[in-house]
Motif scaffolding. Sequence first.
Motif, short mmCIF file in Angstrom:
data_model
loop_
_atom_site.label_atom_id
_atom_site.label_comp_id
_atom_site.label_asym_id
_atom_site.label_seq_id
_atom_site.Cartn_x
_atom_site.Cartn_y
_atom_site.Cartn_z
N SER A 172 -63.44 -22.71 50.78
CA SER A 172 -63.51 -23.78 52.05
C SER A 172 -62.34 -24.27 52.46
O SER A 172 -61.58 -24.08 52.05
N LEU A 173 -63.09 -24.13 54.04
CA LEU A 173 -61.71 -24.78 54.66
C LEU A 173 -61.16 -26.16 54.33
O LEU A 173 -62.19 -26.85 54.24
N TYR A 174 -59.93 -27.12 53.89
CA TYR A 174 -59.74 -27.77 53.47
C TYR A 174 -58.66 -28.61 54.07
O TYR A 174 -57.93 -28.66 54.49
N CYS A 175 -58.93 -30.34 54.31
CA CYS A 175 -58.25 -31.02 54.74
C CYS A 175 -57.52 -31.56 53.37
O CYS A 175 -58.18 -31.57 52.78
N GLY A 176 -55.83 -32.36 53.76
CA GLY A 176 -55.34 -33.69 53.32
C GLY A 176 -56.02 -35.01 53.24
O GLY A 176 -56.79 -35.25 54.51
N ALA A 177 -55.49 -36.00 52.30
CA ALA A 177 -56.24 -36.89 52.71
C ALA A 177 -55.46 -37.34 53.78
O ALA A 177 -56.60 -38.74 54.71
N SER A 178 -54.62 -37.39 54.10
CA SER A 178 -53.54 -38.03 54.68
C SER A 178 -53.78 -37.87 56.52
O SER A 178 -53.14 -37.79 57.80
N HIS A 179 -54.83 -35.94 56.50
CA HIS A 179 -55.01 -35.27 57.82
C HIS A 179 -55.90 -36.09 58.08
O HIS A 179 -56.90 -36.71 58.35
N PRO A 180 -55.20 -36.26 59.88
CA PRO A 180 -56.53 -36.24 61.11
C PRO A 180 -58.19 -36.39 60.48
O PRO A 180 -59.04 -37.55 61.14
N LEU A 181 -58.33 -35.22 60.45
CA LEU A 181 -59.55 -34.36 59.48
C LEU A 181 -60.53 -35.14 58.72
O LEU A 181 -61.59 -34.64 58.62
N PHE A 182 -59.33 -35.82 58.58
CA PHE A 182 -60.45 -36.15 56.87
C PHE A 182 -61.62 -37.04 56.80
O PHE A 182 -62.12 -37.17 55.62
N ASN A 183 -61.55 -38.16 57.75
CA ASN A 183 -62.95 -38.81 57.93
C ASN A 183 -63.25 -38.90 58.56
O ASN A 183 -64.72 -39.39 59.13
N VAL A 184 -63.51 -37.54 59.31
CA VAL A 184 -64.51 -37.18 60.73
C VAL A 184 -65.45 -36.21 59.81
O VAL A 184 -65.30 -35.76 58.42
N SER A 185 -66.47 -36.76 60.76
CA SER A 185 -67.79 -36.04 59.95
C SER A 185 -68.77 -35.07 59.74
O SER A 185 -67.80 -34.55 60.85
N SER A 186 -69.17 -34.32 58.99
CA SER A 186 -68.99 -32.69 58.59
C SER A 186 -69.87 -32.21 59.98
O SER A 186 -69.61 -31.42 60.35
N ASP A 187 -70.69 -33.29 60.89
CA ASP A 187 -71.27 -32.87 61.78
C ASP A 187 -70.66 -32.66 63.07
O ASP A 187 -70.94 -31.73 64.34
N LYS A 188 -69.41 -32.95 63.51
CA LYS A 188 -68.33 -33.08 64.17
C LYS A 188 -67.14 -31.51 64.06
O LYS A 188 -66.49 -31.68 65.24
N ILE A 189 -67.26 -31.31 62.83
CA ILE A 189 -66.22 -29.98 62.74
C ILE A 189 -66.83 -29.13 63.44
O ILE A 189 -67.93 -28.55 63.32
N THR A 190 -66.23 -28.52 64.06
CA THR A 190 -66.19 -27.07 65.10
C THR A 190 -64.63 -26.04 64.76
O THR A 190 -63.96 -26.68 64.89
N PRO A 191 -65.44 -24.78 65.25
CA PRO A 191 -64.47 -23.94 65.33
C PRO A 191 -62.74 -24.35 66.18
O PRO A 191 -61.60 -24.37 66.08
N GLN A 192 -63.47 -24.66 67.26
CA GLN A 192 -62.79 -24.96 68.04
C GLN A 192 -62.33 -26.11 68.08
O GLN A 192 -60.73 -26.48 68.55
N HIS A 259 -67.16 -28.86 56.09
CA HIS A 259 -68.22 -27.84 56.31
C HIS A 259 -68.42 -27.27 57.67
O HIS A 259 -68.39 -28.05 58.51
N HIS A 260 -68.56 -26.18 57.37
CA HIS A 260 -68.87 -25.48 59.02
C HIS A 260 -69.21 -24.29 58.66
O HIS A 260 -68.67 -23.37 57.75
N LYS A 261 -71.01 -23.18 58.81
CA LYS A 261 -71.43 -22.29 58.56
C LYS A 261 -69.78 -21.21 58.64
O LYS A 261 -70.56 -20.02 58.31
#
Length: 299
Positions: A172-192, A259-261
């Motif tokens: 899977s693709l991972y980010c650290g706790a201090s990364h801006p995407l850490f608290n972004v919900s999974s449904d908003k994560i896209t390759p873009q 999480h994203h397919k």
Amino acid sequence: MSLFSEKLLRTFCKVVEHRGFSGAQYDLGISQPAISNHIRDLEIILGYRLCERGRSGFHLTDRGQQTYEMSRKMLIQFEDFENDLLGLRDALKGSLRIGVVDAHHTNPALPISAAIKHFFDRENDIQFQLHVASPNELELELINGTLHLAIGPFTQKIEGLSYQYLSSEHHSLYCGASHPLFNVSSDKITPQIIEDHQLCLRSYNTHSGLELLKGKGQTALVSNMEAQASLILSGKFLGALPDHYAKEWVDRGNLKALHHKDLCWTSDFHLATRRSPAQREIIELFTQDFLNLVAPEAL
């Protein structure tokens, strides 16, 4: 060997591998003057200089580099031949050189440590080496005889090697706790969205898809999983890790899978050997020990 003493060649190879006489003396168990005499004698026999040694340090000449590569290959072949002869006795004697990729110890589908224990529960006189390297390096070392068998995610099937499927490893693709995407919900994560952030990639490609993503700014390259985990944990980079390897940090709240397919995949692990290996009995015995411990559904 009619022209060269095996002792001279072994001394030369040890000096090269230790980058000088100082480290080699402890490995060889002889003094630096004795090592110097061996190198001088070998240069006299060959008729050319193998290395430069002095205040400027130790380095090989071009012919010295070629001599080292040829000598190392020959000594490995000689060792395998010698062990094949000894293997005709009732006692198990010889050497076993195994290669694996990094971060294998947290993969429950690869019971390498358990197989090693089972193998050495027998009475034997085996010189054992365990080498960690990238999949590409492992395959090259199998081809040249440096390794007897290797376990890893081999995507390219090289002629002259035999491969047996073992299991699949989920990434899977991972980010650290201090990364801006850490608290972004999974449904908003896209390759873009991922393209707006810096990525770290392994220099060898064992997956598909992620290497096509374009990160913001310069993409960092690493040579192993541990280095990649360090960059991801810094909070400055996104990167791919096997889920089993990342689990400990995820449980602690230090990492999060995005999480994203299109941001997850699997790597197929194989056990690879040369099709005509030396010391077949020892290799087959360890292979069987290992396969007996692998989950039946994985084979």
